[in-house]
Design a protein around this motif. Structure first.
Motif, PDB file in Angstrom:
ATOM      1  N   MET A   1      56.961  92.328  39.785  1.00  0.00           N
ATOM      2  CA  MET A   1      57.739  92.838  40.822  1.00  0.00           C
ATOM      3  C   MET A   1      59.162  92.439  40.674  1.00  0.00           C
ATOM      4  O   MET A   1      59.461  91.392  40.104  1.00  0.00           O
ATOM      5  N   ALA A   2      59.897  93.252  41.288  1.00  0.00           N
ATOM      6  CA  ALA A   2      61.323  92.992  41.131  1.00  0.00           C
ATOM      7  C   ALA A   2      61.753  91.916  42.112  1.00  0.00           C
ATOM      8  O   ALA A   2      61.194  91.735  43.172  1.00  0.00           O
ATOM      9  N   GLU A   3      62.655  91.243  41.655  1.00  0.00           N
ATOM     10  CA  GLU A   3      63.186  90.147  42.448  1.00  0.00           C
ATOM     11  C   GLU A   3      63.938  90.703  43.654  1.00  0.00           C
ATOM     12  O   GLU A   3      64.655  91.669  43.554  1.00  0.00           O
ATOM     13  N   ALA A   4      63.735  90.103  44.790  1.00  0.00           N
ATOM     14  CA  ALA A   4      64.398  90.584  46.009  1.00  0.00           C
ATOM     15  C   ALA A   4      65.882  90.268  45.920  1.00  0.00           C
ATOM     16  O   ALA A   4      66.264  89.185  45.525  1.00  0.00           O
ATOM     17  N   THR A   5      66.611  91.258  46.241  1.00  0.00           N
ATOM     18  CA  THR A   5      68.050  91.059  46.172  1.00  0.00           C
ATOM     19  C   THR A   5      68.547  90.485  47.493  1.00  0.00           C
ATOM     20  O   THR A   5      68.155  90.914  48.570  1.00  0.00           O
ATOM     21  N   THR A   6      69.342  89.546  47.387  1.00  0.00           N
ATOM     22  CA  THR A   6      69.926  88.960  48.588  1.00  0.00           C
ATOM     23  C   THR A   6      71.321  89.516  48.766  1.00  0.00           C
ATOM     24  O   THR A   6      72.082  89.658  47.816  1.00  0.00           O
ATOM     25  N   LEU A   7      71.552  89.857  49.943  1.00  0.00           N
ATOM     26  CA  LEU A   7      72.875  90.410  50.264  1.00  0.00           C
ATOM     27  C   LEU A   7      73.854  89.266  50.468  1.00  0.00           C
ATOM     28  O   LEU A   7      73.536  88.252  51.089  1.00  0.00           O
ATOM     29  N   PRO A   8      75.003  89.449  49.955  1.00  0.00           N
ATOM     30  CA  PRO A   8      75.977  88.383  50.180  1.00  0.00           C
ATOM     31  C   PRO A   8      76.423  88.381  51.655  1.00  0.00           C
ATOM     32  O   PRO A   8      76.529  89.409  52.283  1.00  0.00           O
ATOM     33  N   THR A   9      76.704  87.241  52.242  1.00  0.00           N
ATOM     34  CA  THR A   9      77.174  87.145  53.625  1.00  0.00           C
ATOM     35  C   THR A   9      78.633  87.514  53.685  1.00  0.00           C
ATOM     36  O   THR A   9      79.446  87.067  52.882  1.00  0.00           O
ATOM     37  N   LEU A  10      78.922  88.356  54.631  1.00  0.00           N
ATOM     38  CA  LEU A  10      80.308  88.810  54.797  1.00  0.00           C
ATOM     39  C   LEU A  10      81.054  87.878  55.760  1.00  0.00           C
ATOM     40  O   LEU A  10      80.484  87.381  56.732  1.00  0.00           O
ATOM     41  N   PRO A  11      82.314  87.687  55.533  1.00  0.00           N
ATOM     42  CA  PRO A  11      83.084  86.809  56.420  1.00  0.00           C
ATOM     43  C   PRO A  11      83.506  87.547  57.701  1.00  0.00           C
ATOM     44  O   PRO A  11      84.656  87.955  57.868  1.00  0.00           O
ATOM     45  N   LEU A  12      82.597  87.812  58.636  1.00  0.00           N
ATOM     46  CA  LEU A  12      82.892  88.508  59.901  1.00  0.00           C
ATOM     47  C   LEU A  12      83.154  87.491  61.007  1.00  0.00           C
ATOM     48  O   LEU A  12      82.520  86.437  61.065  1.00  0.00           O
ATOM     49  N   ALA A  13      84.045  87.868  61.889  1.00  0.00           N
ATOM     50  CA  ALA A  13      84.336  87.008  63.036  1.00  0.00           C
ATOM     51  C   ALA A  13      83.357  87.318  64.173  1.00  0.00           C
ATOM     52  O   ALA A  13      82.815  88.405  64.262  1.00  0.00           O
ATOM     53  N   ASP A  14      83.142  86.319  65.045  1.00  0.00           N
ATOM     54  CA  ASP A  14      82.267  86.541  66.192  1.00  0.00           C
ATOM     55  C   ASP A  14      82.893  87.571  67.130  1.00  0.00           C
ATOM     56  O   ASP A  14      84.108  87.778  67.153  1.00  0.00           O
ATOM     57  N   ILE A  15      82.079  88.168  67.989  1.00  0.00           N
ATOM     58  CA  ILE A  15      82.562  89.140  68.976  1.00  0.00           C
ATOM     59  C   ILE A  15      83.211  88.366  70.123  1.00  0.00           C
ATOM     60  O   ILE A  15      82.618  87.458  70.695  1.00  0.00           O
ATOM     61  N   HIS A  16      84.444  88.731  70.434  1.00  0.00           N
ATOM     62  CA  HIS A  16      85.171  88.106  71.541  1.00  0.00           C
ATOM     63  C   HIS A  16      85.310  89.108  72.656  1.00  0.00           C
ATOM     64  O   HIS A  16      85.790  90.221  72.454  1.00  0.00           O
ATOM     65  N   LEU A  17      84.911  88.691  73.866  1.00  0.00           N
ATOM     66  CA  LEU A  17      85.068  89.544  75.036  1.00  0.00           C
ATOM     67  C   LEU A  17      86.515  89.452  75.513  1.00  0.00           C
ATOM     68  O   LEU A  17      87.148  88.404  75.411  1.00  0.00           O
ATOM     69  N   PRO A  18      87.036  90.559  76.082  1.00  0.00           N
ATOM     70  CA  PRO A  18      88.415  90.496  76.588  1.00  0.00           C
ATOM     71  C   PRO A  18      88.489  89.574  77.805  1.00  0.00           C
ATOM     72  O   PRO A  18      87.508  89.343  78.499  1.00  0.00           O
ATOM     73  N   ASP A  19      89.707  89.080  78.092  1.00  0.00           N
ATOM     74  CA  ASP A  19      89.914  88.221  79.258  1.00  0.00           C
ATOM     75  C   ASP A  19      89.662  89.031  80.524  1.00  0.00           C
ATOM     76  O   ASP A  19      89.875  90.247  80.569  1.00  0.00           O
ATOM     77  N   ALA A  20      89.265  88.323  81.558  1.00  0.00           N
ATOM     78  CA  ALA A  20      89.065  88.981  82.859  1.00  0.00           C
ATOM     79  C   ALA A  20      90.424  89.460  83.363  1.00  0.00           C
ATOM     80  O   ALA A  20      91.451  88.812  83.114  1.00  0.00           O
ATOM     81  N   PRO A  21      90.441  90.596  84.058  1.00  0.00           N
ATOM     82  CA  PRO A  21      91.731  91.087  84.554  1.00  0.00           C
ATOM     83  C   PRO A  21      92.381  90.060  85.472  1.00  0.00           C
ATOM     84  O   PRO A  21      91.728  89.458  86.305  1.00  0.00           O
ATOM     85  N   GLY A  22      93.674  89.865  85.343  1.00  0.00           N
ATOM     86  CA  GLY A  22      94.404  88.887  86.137  1.00  0.00           C
ATOM     87  C   GLY A  22      94.878  89.464  87.472  1.00  0.00           C
ATOM     88  O   GLY A  22      94.853  90.661  87.714  1.00  0.00           O
ATOM     89  N   VAL A  23      95.295  88.570  88.327  1.00  0.00           N
ATOM     90  CA  VAL A  23      95.810  88.974  89.628  1.00  0.00           C
ATOM     91  C   VAL A  23      97.239  89.491  89.497  1.00  0.00           C
ATOM     92  O   VAL A  23      97.675  90.359  90.244  1.00  0.00           O
ATOM     93  N   TRP A  24      97.949  88.964  88.571  1.00  0.00           N
ATOM     94  CA  TRP A  24      99.353  89.328  88.410  1.00  0.00           C
ATOM     95  C   TRP A  24      99.501  90.226  87.207  1.00  0.00           C
ATOM     96  O   TRP A  24      98.856  89.984  86.201  1.00  0.00           O
ATOM     97  N   PRO A  25     100.265  91.213  87.213  1.00  0.00           N
ATOM     98  CA  PRO A  25     101.094  91.769  88.279  1.00  0.00           C
ATOM     99  C   PRO A  25     100.238  92.547  89.276  1.00  0.00           C
ATOM    100  O   PRO A  25      99.218  93.116  88.922  1.00  0.00           O
ATOM    101  N   LEU A  26     100.698  92.516  90.518  1.00  0.00           N
ATOM    102  CA  LEU A  26      99.959  93.175  91.590  1.00  0.00           C
ATOM    103  C   LEU A  26     100.072  94.689  91.475  1.00  0.00           C
ATOM    104  O   LEU A  26     101.097  95.216  91.047  1.00  0.00           O
ATOM    105  N   ALA A  27      99.059  95.341  91.942  1.00  0.00           N
ATOM    106  CA  ALA A  27      99.084  96.799  91.993  1.00  0.00           C
ATOM    107  C   ALA A  27     100.009  97.224  93.126  1.00  0.00           C
ATOM    108  O   ALA A  27     100.285  96.457  94.060  1.00  0.00           O
TER     109      ALA A  27
END
Length: 168
Positions: A1-27
């Motif tokens: 059987m053929a040897e299982a190929t391992t995929l190289p790990t990619l240098p990806l950054a973690d998922i970052h959520l956006p900051d919560a909406p601020g109070v300032w500037p006021l609507a």
């Protein structure tokens, strides 16, 4: 059987959520609400100051009336009523009122039309024009009526005056 190929790990950054909406500037809606609140507060402060200034003559008259508690001071009580009335109406109007027209003027400005001054007109006339002072009970009735008038008189409407007689 053929040897299982391992995929190289990619240098990806973690998922970052956006900051919560601020109070300032006021609507813009908040700016409108703040502006309306400031206008309302300014209006209430001005109305309070105006009412205090309007009632200044009453407060001073009540303080002075407290010192006039004997029948010998009857003319001063009547003079005090006249001074309070002149604080709210023109001097030309109030100064010309005498006798029955003066007592009717005083009754007219009470919210409860009990005709207290007109009802006591004989006592008022005696107190003003008699050389002897009133009895304590008579003076007490007139004093209480004057105190009530200074506290509760309404000065928003000036009654019609007959030009010929000067009567209310």
């Amino acid at each position: 059987m053929a040897e299982a190929t391992t995929l190289p790990t990619l240098p990806l950054a973690d998922i970052h959520l956006p900051d919560a909406p601020g109070v300032w500037p006021l609507a813009w809606g908040w700016w409108v609400a703040i502006l309306l609140t400031c206008i309302a507060i300014a209006f209430l402060v001005m109305a309070f100051k105006k009412q205090r200034r309007y009632n200044l003559a009453r407060r001073e008259a009540l303080q002075h009336l407290a010192t006039l508690k004997s029948p010998e001071h009857f003319n001063q009580v009547n003079l005090l009523l006249r001074q309070v009335a002149m604080s709210y109406h023109s001097r030309e109007y109030v100064a010309g009122l005498t006798g029955q027209s003066w007592l009717s003027f005083l009754d007219l400005h009470l919210e409860q039309k009990d005709q207290g001054f007109t009802r006591l007109k004989d006592t008022w006339q005696q107190g003003l024009f008699s050389p002897t002072p009133l009895e304590k009970e008579q003076f007490a009735m007139c004093y209480q009526q004057a105190k009530k008038w200074i506290r509760k008189a309404k000065f928003d409407v000036l009654p019609e005056v007959s030009k010929e007689s000067g009567n209310v």
